[in-house]
Enzyme design. Structure first.
Site, PDB file in Angstrom:
ATOM      1  N   LYS A  70       0.818  -1.224   0.000  1.00 48.41           N
ATOM      2  CA  LYS A  70       0.000   0.000   0.000  1.00 48.41           C
ATOM      3  C   LYS A  70       0.855   1.279   0.000  1.00 48.41           C
ATOM      4  CE  LYS A  70      -4.142  -2.048   1.930  1.00 48.41           C
ATOM      5  NZ  LYS A  70      -5.235  -1.992   2.893  1.00 48.41           N
ATOM      6  N   GLY A 130      -3.753  -0.450  17.532  1.00 47.92           N
ATOM      7  CA  GLY A 130      -2.777  -0.649  16.470  1.00 47.92           C
ATOM      8  C   GLY A 130      -2.344   0.684  15.889  1.00 47.92           C
ATOM      9  N   ALA A 131      -1.089   0.726  15.405  1.00 48.30           N
ATOM     10  CA  ALA A 131      -0.569   1.967  14.810  1.00 48.30           C
ATOM     11  C   ALA A 131       0.232   1.638  13.555  1.00 48.30           C
ATOM     12  CB  ALA A 131       0.284   2.712  15.829  1.00 48.30           C
ATOM     13  N   ALA A 134      -2.647  -0.106   8.393  1.00 48.44           N
ATOM     14  CA  ALA A 134      -4.117  -0.070   8.358  1.00 48.44           C
ATOM     15  C   ALA A 134      -4.632   1.012   9.304  1.00 48.44           C
ATOM     16  CB  ALA A 134      -4.679  -1.430   8.752  1.00 48.44           C
ATOM     17  N   ASN A 154      -1.167   1.153  21.031  1.00 50.51           N
ATOM     18  CA  ASN A 154      -0.368   0.158  20.294  1.00 50.51           C
ATOM     19  C   ASN A 154       0.491  -0.624  21.261  1.00 50.51           C
ATOM     20  OD1 ASN A 154       0.276  -0.868  17.628  1.00 50.51           O
ATOM     21  ND2 ASN A 154       2.368  -0.144  18.017  1.00 50.51           N
ATOM     22  N   GLY A 246     -15.530  -7.145  10.269  1.00 51.00           N
ATOM     23  CA  GLY A 246     -14.560  -6.694   9.264  1.00 51.00           C
ATOM     24  C   GLY A 246     -15.089  -6.770   7.843  1.00 51.00           C
TER      25      GLY A 246
HETATM   26  P1  ATR Z   1      -1.023  -3.406   8.726  1.00 52.20           P
HETATM   27  O1  ATR Z   1      -0.660  -2.745   7.429  1.00 52.20           O
HETATM   28  O2  ATR Z   1      -1.957  -4.579   8.549  1.00 52.20           O
HETATM   29  O3  ATR Z   1      -1.510  -2.444   9.769  1.00 52.20           O
HETATM   30  P2  ATR Z   1       1.531  -3.436  10.093  1.00 52.20           P
HETATM   31  O4  ATR Z   1       1.820  -2.091   9.552  1.00 52.20           O
HETATM   32  O5  ATR Z   1       2.599  -4.474  10.098  1.00 52.20           O
HETATM   33  O6  ATR Z   1       0.323  -4.102   9.267  1.00 52.20           O
HETATM   34  O7  ATR Z   1       0.928  -3.270  11.579  1.00 52.20           O
HETATM   35  C1  ATR Z   1       0.540  -4.343  12.376  1.00 52.20           C
HETATM   36  C2  ATR Z   1      -0.067  -3.805  13.666  1.00 52.20           C
HETATM   37  O8  ATR Z   1      -0.517  -4.943  14.447  1.00 52.20           O
HETATM   38  C3  ATR Z   1       0.898  -3.038  14.528  1.00 52.20           C
HETATM   39  O9  ATR Z   1       0.193  -2.039  15.252  1.00 52.20           O
HETATM   40  C4  ATR Z   1       1.408  -4.141  15.480  1.00 52.20           C
HETATM   41  O10 ATR Z   1       1.923  -3.679  16.712  1.00 52.20           O
HETATM   42  P3  ATR Z   1       3.512  -3.332  16.858  1.00 52.20           P
HETATM   43  O11 ATR Z   1       3.693  -1.985  16.230  1.00 52.20           O
HETATM   44  O12 ATR Z   1       3.737  -3.321  18.337  1.00 52.20           O
HETATM   45  O13 ATR Z   1       4.258  -4.412  16.150  1.00 52.20           O
HETATM   46  C5  ATR Z   1       0.130  -4.890  15.724  1.00 52.20           C
HETATM   47  N1  ATR Z   1       0.363  -6.253  16.223  1.00 52.20           N
HETATM   48  C6  ATR Z   1       0.870  -7.291  15.515  1.00 52.20           C
HETATM   49  N2  ATR Z   1       0.914  -8.391  16.319  1.00 52.20           N
HETATM   50  C7  ATR Z   1       0.428  -8.004  17.541  1.00 52.20           C
HETATM   51  C8  ATR Z   1       0.214  -8.672  18.794  1.00 52.20           C
HETATM   52  N3  ATR Z   1       0.495  -9.968  18.944  1.00 52.20           N
HETATM   53  N4  ATR Z   1      -0.328  -7.966  19.824  1.00 52.20           N
HETATM   54  C9  ATR Z   1      -0.637  -6.655  19.683  1.00 52.20           C
HETATM   55  N5  ATR Z   1      -0.452  -5.971  18.526  1.00 52.20           N
HETATM   56  C10 ATR Z   1       0.069  -6.633  17.468  1.00 52.20           C
END
Ligand code: ATR
Length: 285
Positions: A70, A130-131, A134, A154, A246
């Protein structure tokens, strides 16, 4: 029927196997009598630029972009809409006069769903979990709603702090944005949106947060659509919280893409949305 007038649309990403986008877009083509076909293309990262040139050479009318491209797609386009540029993420590309223009319908799609399902949305406190990529599109779109209070949490709190600061400094008008570092604050929020990958394979038996920390009656929304009922949503339903699935956001972002590609009208979109949800719920009874 596919014939020599059929136009090609598609999805590029990696992986794209199991995507529900072909189901949505081919349904639109069939019900609206648009001569189009929508296919998925699994593209390796080293072949992304070549794939985009190939799509242009073949004269596709439009395509979607999913993880992990993206952001990577942006320098390969001829132009970009201001919102997608601000978010640094494109999920929809429109071909006009042989030029590719990038848009982002992810955030606006979720917001359209929220407007329909959450009364007085503009007065709500909304917590985004999440940050990552998406989250950026969703928070950016939410930050354009005057009156709401947006909290971003996050796992790694520095990313939430950074995103909240970016949105708060100049990009949001009339919306308050803050990072949320303590789980004790979760109970302040009226709407909670999971944008993390937790809940999708291989983490289908995990939730990003403890549901018991939320305010009673808070609306729980998960952008993960596979599985349809994530553990977060199952726990929310069990505890009596209203939920938003979703798949609703997936359908909405796809319909907004169709609006860009084929100028579909709101009454057509309403009927398509109803038909798709009925079809989908039939599978997941
Ligand atoms: P996307 O484009 O789908 O948002 P990304 O940019 O890789 O993918 O972001 C993944 C998000 O999921 C991040 O906010 C990540 O948290 P971190 O920044 O701490 O990595 C979150 N995430 C992934 N696995 C997680 C987990 N087990 N518990 C909590 N948050 C998680």
């Amino acid at each position: 029927m596919i014939d020599s007038t059929t136009q090609l649309y598609g999805l590029i990403g990696n992986p794209v196997l199991g995507s529900r986008s072909p189901w949505i877009h081919n349904h639109v083509f069939n019900t609206c009598g648009i001569p189009g076909v929508y296919l998925t293309f699994n593209v390796e990262s080293k072949a992304l630029a070549e794939a985009v040139l190939g799509l242009k050479a073949l004269g596709v009318k439009g395509f979607n972009v999913t993880m992990p491209y993206k952001s990577d797609i942006i320098p390969l386009l001829d132009g970009i809409d201001p919102f997608a540029k601000q978010m640094g993420a494109v999920n929809t590309v429109v071909c006009k006069g042989g030029q590719f223009y990038g848009h982002n319908t992810d955030g606006p799609g979720l917001i359209a769903v929220l407007w329909r399902q959450v009364p007085e949305l503009e007065q709500k406190k909304i917590l985004v979990l999440g940050a990552g990529g998406a989250s950026r599109g969703i928070c950016g779109a939410l930050a354009s709603i005057k009156g709401i209070m947006l909290g971003i949490w996050n796992r790694s709190s520095d990313k939430a702090v950074q995103l909240a600061a970016e949105l708060d400094h100049g990009k949001s008008e009339g919306c308050t944005v803050a990072s949320v570092c303590s789980e004790n604050a979760f109970a302040d929020y009226d709407v909670v949106i999971n944008t993390t990958s937790v809940g999708m394979a291989p983490e289908t038996e995990h939730t990003p947060i403890n549901i018991n920390l939320l305010k009673q009656g808070a609306v729980v929304c998960d952008i993960v659509y596979k599985p349809h009922r994530t553990l977060l949503l199952r726990e929310a339903i069990h505890a009596g919280y209203p939920v938003i699935y979703g798949i609703e956001m997936l359908i909405e972002q796809a319909l907004l893409a169709q609006k860009l590609w084929n100028d579909l009208k709101d009454d057509q979109l309403f009927e398509i949305r109803e038909a798709l949800m009925k079809d989908f719920e039939g599978f997941h009874k």
